[in-house]
Design a protein around this motif. Sequence first.
Motif: not given
Length: 370
Positions: A342-361
Amino acid sequence: MQGLSKTRTELPEMLVFDILAKLPAKSLIRFKCVCKHWNSSFQTPLFITQHHHNHLRNNNLNFIFKRSIGNSSSYCNLFELSTEDGQSFSLKQNIRLPLCNDRWRRPEVYGPCNGIFCVESRDNLALWNPSTSQFKILPRSSVQRPPADLTRFFRVGFGYDSQTYDYKVLRFVSNRSKNEYGAYSYETKQVDLYSLKGNSWKEISSPGVTAWGRAWFDNHVNGICYWPAYGSNSDGFCCILSFDMVNERFSTLSLPEFHGGFVLYEPLLLNINGLLGAIIFSRSWEDTMVEIWVMSGSWTKLSVIECAFGIGIPLGFWKNGELFFESRDRELVLFDPSTRELKNLGIHARSMYNGTMEIISYAESLVTFN
């Protein structure tokens, strides 16, 4: 002593275009000015298809990272997600779509289909090719609506009709009316279908189940769009709703027989090597089991992944079979099922509580909207 004669060797045209079809889209855009023949040849369906398939076959994928703040009025950012050495990941070039104003906050990105996307923001729709930076805003639907107090657009399907060489956009519509007490209790459902070739909308028959599904997965497989679906009295997902872009008809098929049931677990549908796939994960952060299924005549379980605690929301595959996940701390992590690393990539959502992220290839495409 006789002078040396210079000889000119010309490659067969077919070989030249085989080589050109392996080049990046940006290079081919520059090469259009070489001659009219090249310019016209790059726009033929045969060359466009060959170019796209070459990039898919060689696993030449591009990745878009979407990061947003959780409430409905917030902004989101699109970035290119890249890695220089296969180890360290970084976000490059904030992608700005045209008309990025108040109407285009938090766009949903559907696809890709042959390397292009459908972008939705509120009731606006557009087609976007990130390889050529081409963007086409779709006209408003001309479908007539029944009398209603509220018309809401939800869930989009985007796909390709290989028989007519046409890209189509499907959108579900809900028309709600209030009762005598002021509550929304009456609902009429419609389905609008857009044709790029005709640049027009029409209404088609609505299915008997309600489509659902996360927008960032590619749910278009061989001309058919898929969504997990609810029944009228279902406590969880009851089936998969599909729409065939060629015959323009809905149908349903069963979900994988998952032991946990779909009240607590969620299926994410996506394209896995040209077949319909499903990633099933728990809505609870405490359950770390993830199952991957594929449909080939019937459902087959490909693998069961036991992830680390707090890693629960799958976001898609990296180039070598690793899986992107969103961690409980809203961090982007990469999990290798073969080594369980498991590798942490050092990229995070803007907010700890309500931020979301998506990956599109996606693989590069030369498709145009003319």
